[in-house]
Design a protein around this motif. Structure first.
Motif, PDB file in Angstrom:
ATOM      1  N   MET A 108      -9.269 -32.121   9.876  1.00  6.11           N
ATOM      2  CA  MET A 108      -9.478 -31.254   8.885  1.00  6.11           C
ATOM      3  C   MET A 108     -10.570 -31.945   7.841  1.00  6.11           C
ATOM      4  O   MET A 108     -10.403 -33.073   7.522  1.00  6.11           O
ATOM      5  CB  MET A 108      -8.139 -30.804   8.316  1.00  6.11           C
ATOM      6  CG  MET A 108      -8.319 -30.049   7.218  1.00  6.11           C
ATOM      7  SD  MET A 108      -6.557 -29.562   6.381  1.00  6.11           S
ATOM      8  CE  MET A 108      -5.603 -29.037   7.645  1.00  6.11           C
ATOM      9  N   ALA A 109     -11.354 -31.204   7.412  1.00  3.69           N
ATOM     10  CA  ALA A 109     -12.300 -31.656   6.359  1.00  3.69           C
ATOM     11  C   ALA A 109     -11.764 -31.857   5.208  1.00  3.69           C
ATOM     12  O   ALA A 109     -10.625 -31.103   4.630  1.00  3.69           O
ATOM     13  CB  ALA A 109     -13.506 -30.809   6.146  1.00  3.69           C
ATOM     14  N   ARG A 110     -11.949 -33.096   4.535  1.00  5.04           N
ATOM     15  CA  ARG A 110     -11.728 -33.374   3.236  1.00  5.04           C
ATOM     16  C   ARG A 110     -12.589 -32.835   1.873  1.00  5.04           C
ATOM     17  O   ARG A 110     -13.643 -32.774   2.251  1.00  5.04           O
ATOM     18  CB  ARG A 110     -11.311 -34.890   2.813  1.00  5.04           C
ATOM     19  CG  ARG A 110     -10.164 -35.388   3.998  1.00  5.04           C
ATOM     20  CD  ARG A 110     -10.351 -36.891   3.547  1.00  5.04           C
ATOM     21  NE  ARG A 110      -9.031 -37.411   4.117  1.00  5.04           N
ATOM     22  CZ  ARG A 110      -7.999 -38.070   3.249  1.00  5.04           C
ATOM     23  NH1 ARG A 110      -8.351 -38.316   1.879  1.00  5.04           N
ATOM     24  NH2 ARG A 110      -7.025 -38.341   3.628  1.00  5.04           N
ATOM     25  N   THR A 111     -11.672 -32.638   0.880  1.00  9.80           N
ATOM     26  CA  THR A 111     -12.676 -31.899  -0.246  1.00  9.80           C
ATOM     27  C   THR A 111     -12.360 -32.706  -1.219  1.00  9.80           C
ATOM     28  O   THR A 111     -11.263 -33.442  -1.357  1.00  9.80           O
ATOM     29  CB  THR A 111     -12.111 -30.606  -0.627  1.00  9.80           C
ATOM     30  OG1 THR A 111     -10.878 -30.505  -0.799  1.00  9.80           O
ATOM     31  CG2 THR A 111     -12.515 -29.552   0.590  1.00  9.80           C
ATOM     32  N   ASN A 112     -13.162 -33.065  -2.067  1.00 14.22           N
ATOM     33  CA  ASN A 112     -12.973 -34.060  -3.311  1.00 14.22           C
ATOM     34  C   ASN A 112     -12.118 -33.210  -4.260  1.00 14.22           C
ATOM     35  O   ASN A 112     -12.229 -31.878  -4.145  1.00 14.22           O
ATOM     36  CB  ASN A 112     -14.202 -34.562  -3.740  1.00 14.22           C
ATOM     37  CG  ASN A 112     -15.279 -33.618  -4.548  1.00 14.22           C
ATOM     38  OD1 ASN A 112     -14.679 -32.348  -4.954  1.00 14.22           O
ATOM     39  ND2 ASN A 112     -16.482 -33.600  -4.484  1.00 14.22           N
ATOM     40  N   PRO A 113     -11.621 -33.775  -5.328  1.00 14.07           N
ATOM     41  CA  PRO A 113     -10.697 -33.229  -6.382  1.00 14.07           C
ATOM     42  C   PRO A 113     -11.458 -32.018  -7.030  1.00 14.07           C
ATOM     43  O   PRO A 113     -10.743 -31.004  -7.284  1.00 14.07           O
ATOM     44  CB  PRO A 113     -10.289 -34.330  -7.097  1.00 14.07           C
ATOM     45  CG  PRO A 113     -10.358 -35.562  -6.210  1.00 14.07           C
ATOM     46  CD  PRO A 113     -11.447 -35.251  -5.560  1.00 14.07           C
ATOM     47  N   GLN A 162     -13.858 -30.188  -6.151  1.00 17.60           N
ATOM     48  CA  GLN A 162     -14.063 -28.803  -5.363  1.00 17.60           C
ATOM     49  C   GLN A 162     -12.401 -28.156  -4.914  1.00 17.60           C
ATOM     50  O   GLN A 162     -12.673 -26.974  -5.084  1.00 17.60           O
ATOM     51  CB  GLN A 162     -14.678 -29.312  -3.909  1.00 17.60           C
ATOM     52  CG  GLN A 162     -15.972 -29.607  -3.911  1.00 17.60           C
ATOM     53  CD  GLN A 162     -16.384 -30.061  -2.288  1.00 17.60           C
ATOM     54  OE1 GLN A 162     -15.671 -30.598  -1.838  1.00 17.60           O
ATOM     55  NE2 GLN A 162     -17.824 -29.944  -2.099  1.00 17.60           N
ATOM     56  N   PHE A 163     -11.534 -28.905  -4.890  1.00 22.66           N
ATOM     57  CA  PHE A 163     -10.235 -28.253  -4.595  1.00 22.66           C
ATOM     58  C   PHE A 163      -9.678 -27.590  -5.940  1.00 22.66           C
ATOM     59  O   PHE A 163      -9.635 -26.478  -5.841  1.00 22.66           O
ATOM     60  CB  PHE A 163      -9.109 -29.591  -4.635  1.00 22.66           C
ATOM     61  CG  PHE A 163      -7.883 -29.047  -4.283  1.00 22.66           C
ATOM     62  CD1 PHE A 163      -7.241 -28.295  -3.495  1.00 22.66           C
ATOM     63  CD2 PHE A 163      -6.894 -29.156  -5.424  1.00 22.66           C
ATOM     64  CE1 PHE A 163      -6.192 -27.971  -3.550  1.00 22.66           C
ATOM     65  CE2 PHE A 163      -5.917 -28.934  -5.504  1.00 22.66           C
ATOM     66  CZ  PHE A 163      -5.098 -28.199  -4.367  1.00 22.66           C
TER      67      PHE A 163
END
Length: 65
Positions: free
Chosen positions: A1-6, A8-9
């Motif tokens: 699963m791709a991680r998003t930075n805070p 973007q979240f």
């Protein structure tokens, strides 16, 4: 699963919250009143059933005792 930075979240959360169809104050009040009415009717129904069962049991037990 791709991680998003805070950041973007938070942006994604805000965009999703914007899509939510929020109820109006009137709808909330009407629904709340309906829940209280239904809860009261249910309580009365079960109280009557309880009294009927209690009366029936007393009648049956009085035959034997």
């Amino acid at each position: 699963m791709a991680r998003t930075n805070p950041l973007q979240f938070v942006q994604q959360v805000r965009s999703e919250v914007g899509k939510v169809s929020w109820p109006t104050r009137r709808e909330v009040m009407l629904t709340t009143v309906m829940v209280f009415i239904m809860a009261s009717l249910t309580a009365v129904f079960f109280a009557l059933v309880d009294m009927a069962i209690r009366g029936g049991l007393r009648g049956v037990l009085s035959l034997f005792g």
